[in-house]
Design an enzyme around this catalytic site. Structure first.
Site, PDB file in Angstrom:
ATOM      1  N   ASP A   7       0.799  -1.172  -0.014  1.00 60.45           N
ATOM      2  CA  ASP A   7      -0.057  -0.025   0.011  1.00 60.45           C
ATOM      3  C   ASP A   7       0.969   1.172   0.111  1.00 60.45           C
ATOM      4  OD1 ASP A   7      -2.039   1.710   0.550  1.00 60.45           O
ATOM      5  OD2 ASP A   7      -1.658   1.749   2.608  1.00 60.45           O
ATOM      6  N   ASP A   9       0.032   5.107   0.816  1.00 64.05           N
ATOM      7  CA  ASP A   9      -0.118   6.028   2.104  1.00 64.05           C
ATOM      8  C   ASP A   9      -0.320   5.309   3.299  1.00 64.05           C
ATOM      9  OD1 ASP A   9      -0.539   8.143   0.060  1.00 64.05           O
ATOM     10  OD2 ASP A   9      -2.787   7.800   0.035  1.00 64.05           O
TER      11      ASP A   9
HETATM   12 MG    MG Z   1      -2.846   3.303   3.169  1.00 65.98          MG
END
Ligand code: MG
Length: 176
Positions: A7, A9
């Protein structure tokens, strides 16, 4: 083939709750990222980023904005001696019902199309939210929670997650 799904962020860059990273200046690497990336590059044969960026579907930023942000990410990875084989983005808002917004698994299938040697059972999903963990679970990956989102703490506690770490570097030290 051992593959790492990351992922973005909250894992690679500092998350800004309720905001989107619209400009490279707002992309702040998480502490230890430049140390973690080369370690992970040595450990995993494929490393791909899978990121939901609904700010595009909402008209808050453009694909060009996103490209500029991801160029900064690629520059950081390269300068650190790390490697990102691909970055996949879902630009849609949650209401769109697309097949690519995590926890839906569309971006994993795109990765498999591009890198047929990936097998999900030998893959790890590293993220900070329940949608990341559900994405990994649906594909039979090992799941790693990094500094779980504050607003999802209770739900994350109830989920079956294989490993939990405070940051990506701690995961890299564990896995390497
Ligand atoms: Mg995230």
């Amino acid at each position: 083939m051992d593959t790492l799904f990351l992922d973005r962020d909250g894992v690679l860059n500092v998350r800004m709750p309720g905001e989107y990273v619209q400009h490279p200046d707002a992309f702040i690497p998480t502490p230890g990222l430049e140390t973690a990336l080369p370690m992970l590059a040595a450990r995993f044969e494929r490393i791909v980023v899978v990121t939901n960026q609904a700010g595009i579907g909402k008209g808050l930023m453009t694909l060009e904005d996103l490209d500029a942000v991801h160029q900064k990410l690629r520059d950081i990875a390269q300068a650190s001696g790390g490697r990102l084989d691909a970055i996949y983005t879902c630009p849609h808002r949650s209401e769109a019902g697309c097949p690519c917004r995590k926890p839906a698994t569309g971006m994993a299938w795109l990765a498999l199309e591009q890198f047929p040697e990936i097998d999900f059972e030998n893959s790890w999903m590293v993220g900070d939210s329940k949608s990341d963990m559900a994405f990994g679970q649906a594909l039979g990956m090992r799941t790693v929670l990094i500094n779980g989102k504050q607003e999802e703490v209770e739900e994350l506690q109830k989920m079956h997650i294989h490993f939990r770490f405070g940051n990506l570097l701690d995961f890299a030290r564990f896995i390497c």
